[in-house]
Design an enzyme around this catalytic site. Structure first.
Site, PDB file in Angstrom:
ATOM      1  N   TYR A  33      26.070  12.527   3.920  1.00 18.41           N
ATOM      2  CA  TYR A  33      26.638  11.840   2.746  1.00 18.41           C
ATOM      3  C   TYR A  33      27.795  12.586   2.096  1.00 18.41           C
ATOM      4  O   TYR A  33      28.378  12.084   1.129  1.00 18.41           O
ATOM      5  CB  TYR A  33      25.525  11.585   1.714  1.00 18.41           C
ATOM      6  CG  TYR A  33      24.428  10.704   2.254  1.00 18.41           C
ATOM      7  CD1 TYR A  33      24.694   9.395   2.641  1.00 18.41           C
ATOM      8  CD2 TYR A  33      23.122  11.177   2.414  1.00 18.41           C
ATOM      9  CE1 TYR A  33      23.694   8.579   3.161  1.00 18.41           C
ATOM     10  CE2 TYR A  33      22.114  10.376   2.919  1.00 18.41           C
ATOM     11  CZ  TYR A  33      22.410   9.085   3.300  1.00 18.41           C
ATOM     12  OH  TYR A  33      21.420   8.273   3.810  1.00 18.41           O
TER      13      TYR A  33
ATOM     14  N   ARG B  40      23.205   4.949  12.860  1.00 25.72           N
ATOM     15  CA  ARG B  40      22.077   5.808  12.496  1.00 25.72           C
ATOM     16  C   ARG B  40      20.758   5.245  13.043  1.00 25.72           C
ATOM     17  O   ARG B  40      20.746   4.501  13.998  1.00 25.72           O
ATOM     18  CB  ARG B  40      22.075   5.991  10.979  1.00 25.72           C
ATOM     19  CG  ARG B  40      23.369   6.660  10.474  1.00 25.72           C
ATOM     20  CD  ARG B  40      23.339   6.888   8.989  1.00 25.72           C
ATOM     21  NE  ARG B  40      22.231   7.766   8.621  1.00 25.72           N
ATOM     22  CZ  ARG B  40      21.779   7.904   7.371  1.00 25.72           C
ATOM     23  NH1 ARG B  40      22.361   7.241   6.381  1.00 25.72           N
ATOM     24  NH2 ARG B  40      20.769   8.708   7.112  1.00 25.72           N
TER      25      ARG B  40
ATOM     26  N   ASN C 261      26.143  -0.189  -3.628  1.00 22.82           N
ATOM     27  CA  ASN C 261      25.504   0.622  -2.593  1.00 22.82           C
ATOM     28  C   ASN C 261      24.016   0.571  -2.896  1.00 22.82           C
ATOM     29  O   ASN C 261      23.525   1.293  -3.768  1.00 22.82           O
ATOM     30  CB  ASN C 261      26.006   2.064  -2.589  1.00 22.82           C
ATOM     31  CG  ASN C 261      25.421   2.869  -1.426  1.00 22.82           C
ATOM     32  OD1 ASN C 261      24.457   2.426  -0.786  1.00 22.82           O
ATOM     33  ND2 ASN C 261      25.975   4.024  -1.157  1.00 22.82           N
TER      34      ASN C 261
ATOM     35  N   PRO D  29      18.696   3.825  -5.039  1.00 25.11           N
ATOM     36  CA  PRO D  29      17.820   4.997  -5.032  1.00 25.11           C
ATOM     37  C   PRO D  29      18.384   6.217  -4.304  1.00 25.11           C
ATOM     38  O   PRO D  29      18.995   6.090  -3.241  1.00 25.11           O
ATOM     39  CB  PRO D  29      16.563   4.503  -4.312  1.00 25.11           C
ATOM     40  CG  PRO D  29      16.568   3.034  -4.502  1.00 25.11           C
ATOM     41  CD  PRO D  29      18.004   2.617  -4.585  1.00 25.11           C
ATOM     42  N   ASN D  30      18.164   7.355  -4.925  1.00 27.67           N
ATOM     43  CA  ASN D  30      18.497   8.675  -4.368  1.00 27.67           C
ATOM     44  C   ASN D  30      19.990   9.016  -4.384  1.00 27.67           C
ATOM     45  O   ASN D  30      20.365  10.136  -4.032  1.00 27.67           O
ATOM     46  CB  ASN D  30      17.936   8.846  -2.941  1.00 27.67           C
ATOM     47  CG  ASN D  30      16.431   8.719  -2.918  1.00 27.67           C
ATOM     48  OD1 ASN D  30      15.755   9.416  -3.666  1.00 27.67           O
ATOM     49  ND2 ASN D  30      15.899   7.827  -2.113  1.00 27.67           N
TER      50      ASN D  30
ATOM     51  N   ARG E 160      22.226  16.128  -1.416  1.00 24.19           N
ATOM     52  CA  ARG E 160      21.376  15.351  -0.512  1.00 24.19           C
ATOM     53  C   ARG E 160      22.035  15.214   0.867  1.00 24.19           C
ATOM     54  O   ARG E 160      23.096  14.591   0.995  1.00 24.19           O
ATOM     55  CB  ARG E 160      21.186  13.950  -1.114  1.00 24.19           C
ATOM     56  CG  ARG E 160      20.430  13.007  -0.229  1.00 24.19           C
ATOM     57  CD  ARG E 160      20.538  11.571  -0.722  1.00 24.19           C
ATOM     58  NE  ARG E 160      19.769  10.695   0.122  1.00 24.19           N
ATOM     59  CZ  ARG E 160      19.961   9.393   0.219  1.00 24.19           C
ATOM     60  NH1 ARG E 160      20.896   8.803  -0.504  1.00 24.19           N
ATOM     61  NH2 ARG E 160      19.217   8.668   1.016  1.00 24.19           N
TER      62      ARG E 160
ATOM     63  N   HIS F  48      28.370   1.427   1.959  1.00 26.41           N
ATOM     64  CA  HIS F  48      27.573   2.581   2.370  1.00 26.41           C
ATOM     65  C   HIS F  48      28.511   3.740   2.680  1.00 26.41           C
ATOM     66  O   HIS F  48      29.571   3.537   3.287  1.00 26.41           O
ATOM     67  CB  HIS F  48      26.731   2.263   3.609  1.00 26.41           C
ATOM     68  CG  HIS F  48      25.819   1.107   3.392  1.00 26.41           C
ATOM     69  ND1 HIS F  48      24.658   1.210   2.664  1.00 26.41           N
ATOM     70  CD2 HIS F  48      25.933  -0.197   3.749  1.00 26.41           C
ATOM     71  CE1 HIS F  48      24.084   0.023   2.601  1.00 26.41           C
ATOM     72  NE2 HIS F  48      24.833  -0.855   3.238  1.00 26.41           N
TER      73      HIS F  48
ATOM     74  N   ALA G  68      18.586   2.704   0.242  1.00 24.79           N
ATOM     75  CA  ALA G  68      17.472   2.285   1.106  1.00 24.79           C
ATOM     76  C   ALA G  68      17.048   0.835   0.864  1.00 24.79           C
ATOM     77  O   ALA G  68      16.552   0.156   1.775  1.00 24.79           O
ATOM     78  CB  ALA G  68      16.285   3.219   0.887  1.00 24.79           C
TER      79      ALA G  68
ATOM     80  N   GLU H   8      29.173  -4.997  -0.292  1.00 23.51           N
ATOM     81  CA  GLU H   8      28.150  -4.015   0.094  1.00 23.51           C
ATOM     82  C   GLU H   8      28.840  -2.756   0.613  1.00 23.51           C
ATOM     83  O   GLU H   8      29.731  -2.828   1.457  1.00 23.51           O
ATOM     84  CB  GLU H   8      27.272  -4.628   1.200  1.00 23.51           C
ATOM     85  CG  GLU H   8      26.252  -3.667   1.767  1.00 23.51           C
ATOM     86  CD  GLU H   8      25.439  -4.289   2.915  1.00 23.51           C
ATOM     87  OE1 GLU H   8      25.523  -5.521   3.129  1.00 23.51           O
ATOM     88  OE2 GLU H   8      24.739  -3.525   3.595  1.00 23.51           O
TER      89      GLU H   8
HETATM   90  C1  DQA Z   1      23.302   4.618   2.302  1.00 21.70           C
HETATM   91  C2  DQA Z   1      22.646   4.348   3.646  1.00 21.70           C
HETATM   92  C3  DQA Z   1      21.181   3.992   3.500  1.00 21.70           C
HETATM   93  O1  DQA Z   1      20.594   3.758   4.760  1.00 21.70           O
HETATM   94  C4  DQA Z   1      20.430   5.114   2.830  1.00 21.70           C
HETATM   95  O2  DQA Z   1      19.088   4.741   2.602  1.00 21.70           O
HETATM   96  C5  DQA Z   1      21.066   5.584   1.562  1.00 21.70           C
HETATM   97  C6  DQA Z   1      22.532   5.661   1.499  1.00 21.70           C
HETATM   98  C7  DQA Z   1      24.753   5.130   2.445  1.00 21.70           C
HETATM   99  O3  DQA Z   1      25.470   5.114   1.449  1.00 21.70           O
HETATM  100  O4  DQA Z   1      25.143   5.569   3.530  1.00 21.70           O
HETATM  101  O5  DQA Z   1      20.404   6.004   0.631  1.00 21.70           O
HETATM  102  O6  DQA Z   1      23.351   3.404   1.569  1.00 21.70           O
END
Ligand code: DQA
Length: 156
Positions: free
Chosen positions: A32, A117, A84, A19-20, A27, A110, A87, A108
């Site tokens: 990011y 964070r 990735n 998501p997002n 964003r 990020h 959230a 995994e």
């Molecule tokens: C994320 C880190 C997550 O905590 C966050 O909700 C994201 C992006 C990252 O790529 O740093 O949407 O996965």
């Protein structure tokens, strides 16, 4: 001409973005970065070709169920998943169970260092069922994961 040293393993990679992540570029760029998701995917495509991957495909979804289905369908279709989960990382037991249910290894990823964070980001519910976690390196988190996946497949 074939020889006994020929690689026989396929190297089919599925990259999943949660998501997002479709909003990357605009964003929270201070966290990011400014690359768009498309730019990240294009870079991975180029690197995958250089590394001799047979296939690399991408899916971004804002919906947990769509990602669960993609993971389920990866069985027998892909050799590695780079995920990735965004959230969903922090609370999706459904995603965790899907990963645990299939034999395809998952890395995994990020962009940000989730451990530096907010506290709610420190826990990953998927971490115990993935091969490993790479975080905090922006685009390089993805590239490192791809390189590791290919290396593992070539060696196995
Ligand atoms: C994320 C880190 C997550 O905590 C966050 O909700 C994201 C992006 C990252 O790529 O740093 O949407 O996965």
């Amino acid at each position: 001409m074939s020889s006994i040293t020929d690689e026989v393993n396929t190297k089919r990679i599925l990259v999943l973005h949660g998501p997002n992540l479709n909003l990357l570029g605009t964003r929270e760029p201070e966290i990011y970065g400014t690359l768009t998701l498309n730019e990240i995917n294009e870079t991975l495509k180029t690197r995958a070709k250089e590394l001799g991957a047979d296939e690399i495909n991408f899916l971004q979804s804002n919906f947990e169920g769509e990602l669960v289905e993609a993971i389920q369908k990866a069985r027998g279709r892909y050799d590695f998943i780079l995920l990735n989960a965004a959230a969903l990382t922090h609370y999706s037991v459904a995603l965790r169970d899907a990963i645990a249910a299939i034999p395809v290894p998952v890395i995994e990823i990020h962009l940000s260092n989730i451990h530096k964070r907010e506290e709610f980001r420190h826990n990953s519910v998927i971490a115990p069922v993935v091969m490993g976690q790479i975080c905090g390196f922006g685009l390089d988190s993805y590239i490192a994961a791809l390189e590791i996946a290919i290396r593992k497949l070539v060696r196995s």
